[in-house]
Scaffold this active site. Structure first.
Site, short mmCIF file in Angstrom:
data_model
loop_
_atom_site.label_atom_id
_atom_site.label_comp_id
_atom_site.label_asym_id
_atom_site.label_seq_id
_atom_site.Cartn_x
_atom_site.Cartn_y
_atom_site.Cartn_z
N CYS A 65 0.87 -1.18 0.00
CA CYS A 65 0.00 0.00 0.00
C CYS A 65 0.91 1.22 0.00
CB CYS A 65 -0.99 -0.03 1.16
SG CYS A 65 -0.28 -0.03 2.81
N THR A 67 2.12 3.06 2.50
CA THR A 67 3.18 2.96 3.51
C THR A 67 3.53 1.52 3.90
OG1 THR A 67 1.55 2.97 5.28
CG2 THR A 67 2.42 5.13 4.58
N GLY A 70 -1.01 -0.08 6.74
CA GLY A 70 -2.38 -0.57 6.76
C GLY A 70 -2.45 -2.05 6.40
#
Ligand code: RB5
Length: 130
Positions: A65, A67, A70
């Site tokens: 994703c 970063t 999540g």
């Protein structure tokens, strides 16, 4: 080796790069989406890869994703999943060697293509130390 891979919009570009680099490798990838830069909900893709690792005989998962945070938080809610957020190749090696991680998480807005490729290969090639 069977590897399930998925991303959200923040990881789409990096997922496509990794698949293009590894398409002629010995890894047998299943691409579980997403398939564009359009906004999507990352837990859906985390759940898909987690399912393939837990129930469909896949050796490893890769989740990307923006970063990696999540994806790793969602995936780690599942028993027997050890999702490791890795920002470089050393983290991937140690996540496998010391943690027997079964899902690699990366951030498409954090890790550049070259480092992500090294990170992926180290993750897939490193055996658990026991
Ligand atoms: C989506 O913008 C972003 O929140 C997601 O890709 C991820 O970084 C969450 O951890």
């Amino acid at each position: 080796m069977k590897v399930a891979i998925a991303c959200d919009h923040g990881g789409y570009k990096l997922k496509e790069f990794l698949l293009s680099k590894l398409k002629d490798s010995n890894y047998n990838f299943i691409d579980l989406g997403c398939n564009s830069n359009e906004n999507v909900h990352y837990p859906y893709y985390s759940r898909r890869v987690t399912h393939y690792v837990l129930n469909e005989g896949y050796d490893f998962g890769i989740l990307i994703c923006g970063t990696g945070q999540g994806m790793s938080m969602c995936s780690n809610k599942n028993k027997n999943i050890r999702a490791a957020l890795c920002t470089d190749a050393t983290m991937a090696t140690l996540a496998r060697a010391h943690g027997d991680s079964n899902i690699l998480c990366m951030g498409g807005r954090i890790t550049n293509d070259k480092v992500a490729l090294e990170t992926t290969i180290n993750f897939l090639e490193t055996k658990f130390d026991g």
